[in-house]
Design a protein around this motif. Structure first.
Motif, PDB file in Angstrom:
ATOM      1  N   LYS A  13       0.801  -1.152  -0.014  1.00 12.71           N
ATOM      2  CA  LYS A  13       0.100   0.148  -0.033  1.00 12.71           C
ATOM      3  C   LYS A  13       0.776   1.248  -0.154  1.00 12.71           C
ATOM      4  O   LYS A  13       0.382   2.345  -0.158  1.00 12.71           O
ATOM      5  N   LYS A  14       2.124   1.007   0.007  1.00 19.20           N
ATOM      6  CA  LYS A  14       3.103   2.314   0.094  1.00 19.20           C
ATOM      7  C   LYS A  14       3.839   2.771  -1.113  1.00 19.20           C
ATOM      8  O   LYS A  14       4.284   3.698  -1.252  1.00 19.20           O
ATOM      9  N   ALA A  15       3.807   1.466  -1.888  1.00 19.26           N
ATOM     10  CA  ALA A  15       4.726   1.613  -2.980  1.00 19.26           C
ATOM     11  C   ALA A  15       4.123   1.132  -4.281  1.00 19.26           C
ATOM     12  O   ALA A  15       3.598  -0.004  -4.354  1.00 19.26           O
ATOM     13  N   ARG A  16       4.053   1.952  -5.447  1.00 19.79           N
ATOM     14  CA  ARG A  16       3.828   1.508  -6.856  1.00 19.79           C
ATOM     15  C   ARG A  16       4.825   1.363  -7.836  1.00 19.79           C
ATOM     16  O   ARG A  16       5.712   2.258  -7.796  1.00 19.79           O
ATOM     17  N   MET A  17       4.825   0.213  -8.498  1.00 16.88           N
ATOM     18  CA  MET A  17       5.819   0.013  -9.375  1.00 16.88           C
ATOM     19  C   MET A  17       5.772   0.953 -10.516  1.00 16.88           C
ATOM     20  O   MET A  17       4.647   1.436 -10.984  1.00 16.88           O
ATOM     21  N   THR A  18       6.769   1.595 -10.859  1.00 19.44           N
ATOM     22  CA  THR A  18       7.217   2.483 -11.754  1.00 19.44           C
ATOM     23  C   THR A  18       7.867   2.202 -13.212  1.00 19.44           C
ATOM     24  O   THR A  18       7.707   2.968 -14.099  1.00 19.44           O
ATOM     25  N   LYS A  19       8.268   0.837 -13.006  1.00 21.04           N
ATOM     26  CA  LYS A  19       8.928   0.252 -14.300  1.00 21.04           C
ATOM     27  C   LYS A  19       8.371  -1.124 -14.253  1.00 21.04           C
ATOM     28  O   LYS A  19       9.144  -2.176 -14.631  1.00 21.04           O
ATOM     29  N   ALA A  20       7.061  -1.235 -14.434  1.00 17.48           N
ATOM     30  CA  ALA A  20       6.398  -2.482 -14.264  1.00 17.48           C
ATOM     31  C   ALA A  20       6.624  -3.544 -15.645  1.00 17.48           C
ATOM     32  O   ALA A  20       6.733  -2.723 -16.857  1.00 17.48           O
ATOM     33  N   PRO A  21       6.847  -4.658 -15.505  1.00 19.33           N
ATOM     34  CA  PRO A  21       7.212  -5.378 -16.699  1.00 19.33           C
ATOM     35  C   PRO A  21       5.820  -5.824 -17.640  1.00 19.33           C
ATOM     36  O   PRO A  21       6.084  -6.346 -18.768  1.00 19.33           O
ATOM     37  N   VAL A  22       4.756  -5.386 -17.129  1.00 21.47           N
ATOM     38  CA  VAL A  22       3.676  -5.973 -17.861  1.00 21.47           C
ATOM     39  C   VAL A  22       3.380  -5.106 -19.206  1.00 21.47           C
ATOM     40  O   VAL A  22       3.569  -3.946 -19.342  1.00 21.47           O
ATOM     41  N   TYR A  23       3.274  -5.851 -20.302  1.00 21.03           N
ATOM     42  CA  TYR A  23       2.920  -5.314 -21.387  1.00 21.03           C
ATOM     43  C   TYR A  23       1.662  -5.576 -22.128  1.00 21.03           C
ATOM     44  O   TYR A  23       1.431  -4.971 -23.260  1.00 21.03           O
ATOM     45  N   TYR A  24       0.957  -6.605 -21.722  1.00 19.01           N
ATOM     46  CA  TYR A  24      -0.316  -6.705 -22.194  1.00 19.01           C
ATOM     47  C   TYR A  24      -1.362  -7.278 -21.333  1.00 19.01           C
ATOM     48  O   TYR A  24      -0.807  -8.357 -20.514  1.00 19.01           O
ATOM     49  N   VAL A  25      -2.369  -6.930 -21.196  1.00 15.58           N
ATOM     50  CA  VAL A  25      -3.389  -7.544 -19.935  1.00 15.58           C
ATOM     51  C   VAL A  25      -4.919  -7.560 -20.562  1.00 15.58           C
ATOM     52  O   VAL A  25      -5.382  -6.708 -21.279  1.00 15.58           O
ATOM     53  N   LEU A  26      -5.509  -8.723 -20.285  1.00 13.66           N
ATOM     54  CA  LEU A  26      -6.719  -8.910 -20.753  1.00 13.66           C
ATOM     55  C   LEU A  26      -7.804  -9.206 -19.685  1.00 13.66           C
ATOM     56  O   LEU A  26      -7.421 -10.006 -18.760  1.00 13.66           O
ATOM     57  N   ALA A  27      -9.028  -8.733 -19.513  1.00 13.74           N
ATOM     58  CA  ALA A  27     -10.034  -9.348 -18.561  1.00 13.74           C
ATOM     59  C   ALA A  27     -11.242  -9.799 -19.620  1.00 13.74           C
ATOM     60  O   ALA A  27     -11.477  -9.431 -20.481  1.00 13.74           O
ATOM     61  N   GLN A  28     -11.777 -11.306 -19.214  1.00 12.06           N
ATOM     62  CA  GLN A  28     -12.657 -11.722 -20.174  1.00 12.06           C
ATOM     63  C   GLN A  28     -14.058 -12.229 -19.433  1.00 12.06           C
ATOM     64  O   GLN A  28     -13.715 -12.808 -18.362  1.00 12.06           O
ATOM     65  N   ALA A  29     -15.293 -12.022 -19.849  1.00 14.83           N
ATOM     66  CA  ALA A  29     -16.107 -12.554 -18.958  1.00 14.83           C
ATOM     67  C   ALA A  29     -17.204 -13.368 -20.549  1.00 14.83           C
ATOM     68  O   ALA A  29     -17.243 -12.948 -21.483  1.00 14.83           O
ATOM     69  N   LYS A  30     -17.358 -14.651 -20.144  1.00 16.85           N
ATOM     70  CA  LYS A  30     -18.101 -15.548 -21.107  1.00 16.85           C
ATOM     71  C   LYS A  30     -19.466 -15.636 -20.676  1.00 16.85           C
ATOM     72  O   LYS A  30     -19.687 -15.542 -19.217  1.00 16.85           O
ATOM     73  N   PHE A  31     -20.567 -15.580 -21.497  1.00 20.78           N
ATOM     74  CA  PHE A  31     -22.128 -15.627 -20.961  1.00 20.78           C
ATOM     75  C   PHE A  31     -22.708 -16.196 -21.918  1.00 20.78           C
ATOM     76  O   PHE A  31     -22.419 -16.833 -22.882  1.00 20.78           O
ATOM     77  N   ASN A  32     -24.177 -16.390 -21.440  1.00 22.91           N
ATOM     78  CA  ASN A  32     -24.980 -17.191 -22.495  1.00 22.91           C
ATOM     79  C   ASN A  32     -24.922 -16.518 -23.577  1.00 22.91           C
ATOM     80  O   ASN A  32     -25.282 -15.433 -23.962  1.00 22.91           O
ATOM     81  N   PRO A  33     -24.932 -17.498 -24.705  1.00 24.64           N
ATOM     82  CA  PRO A  33     -24.863 -17.151 -26.209  1.00 24.64           C
ATOM     83  C   PRO A  33     -25.873 -16.198 -26.542  1.00 24.64           C
ATOM     84  O   PRO A  33     -27.278 -16.398 -26.276  1.00 24.64           O
TER      85      PRO A  33
END
Length: 275
Positions: A13-33
């Motif tokens: 809670k005190k420090a945030r990454m300033t040189k984070a290695p993340v280069y792609y992120v996704l969130a997905q929800a599947k639902f009734n067709p």
């Protein structure tokens, strides 16, 4: 092996990454067709997302292999709709049975998860979803050492692969874990992969492409180099009600486990460099 770099998220809670290695992120929800998604609902969803700042729109028809029924043509065409920001840093991918939110400019889960839910709420408002069948978060991280470092310095000992006296081209490690999250479903699964490359441009897994999004400048590799790609996919599957407070809590729970995994899998050197 268990690894997930959480990008711009806080390690505490005190420090945030300033040189984070993340280069792609996704969130997905599947639902009734929703069979009428393309004929009846896409225009309304696209207009709502446009008003939310996602002004680019494109329909894609992709090939899908049908398995198990010899009487059915093995390859069919299915539609998906890309709705993205004008600067091509993030966007939504909609199909008749899923919504994905993805970005190449990830900051924090506190920003990412609500934006995904904003899009899912729009879909629900238009089509009246019955249930959610899958929720997942997936991260790609690039471990790129400087010229006087090695990839090994960034990973704990269990992720170094086989030590053999020959020139190594790549090392791939994969592990699958059962996880306990909530509140909608407690039985989750985390698939963690680490691909170490002796000399390559930054790559994406074959099943995961950023769909025309532009990378951050620091992840635009000009020349091949030694690096590692961390690919982690954490999800739950089952029948879930469309309760947005609980959906948010489920995603936050999934992410919290990812964060704990990250802290236990990277070296002190990596945390210092990325801090």
């Amino acid at each position: 092996m268990l690894f997930l770099a959480v990008g711009g998220d806080i390690l505490n809670k005190k420090a945030r990454m300033t040189k984070a290695p993340v280069y792609y992120v996704l969130a997905q929800a599947k639902f009734n067709p929703i069979a009428a998604m393309g004929d009846k609902y896409v225009n309304d969803i696209q207009d709502r997302l446009r008003q939310a700042g996602y002004t680019l729109f494109e329909q894609q028809n992709i090939a899908q292999i049908q398995l198990g029924n010899p009487e059915v043509c093995p390859i069919s065409q299915v539609s998906q709709w890309l709705v993205s920001k004008e600067n091509m840093t993030s966007g939504f991918i909609l199909t008749a049975s899923s919504l994905m939110y993805h970005t190449t400019h990830y900051e924090t889960s506190e920003e990412f998860i609500p934006e995904f839910l904003r899009g899912l709420q729009i879909v629900h408002d238009v089509v009246s979803l019955d249930h959610i069948s899958r929720l997942g978060l997936r991260y790609l991280d690039a471990v790129v050492p400087s010229s006087h470092e090695t990839v090994r310095q960034y990973l704990v000992n269990g992720l170094h692969g086989v030590d053999f006296k020959a020139e190594q081209e790549y090392t791939l490690t994969e592990s699958v874990f059962k996880t306990n999250s909530g509140p909608l479903l407690s039985n989750g699964k985390l698939v963690a992969r680490v691909l170490q490359l002796a000399s390559s441009l930054l790559v994406y897994p074959a099943d995961l492409l950023p769909q025309k999004l532009v990378p951050m400048k620091r992840f635009e590799f000009k020349e091949p180099c030694a690096h590692a790609v961390i690919d982690t996919d954490h999800f739950v599957e089952g029948h879930m009600p469309v309760d947005f407070d609980k959906i948010k809590a489920q995603l936050v729970s999934l992410h919290a486990i990812n964060k704990e995994a990250f802290e236990s899998a990277v070296s002190a050197h990596a945390k210092k460099i990325w801090a």
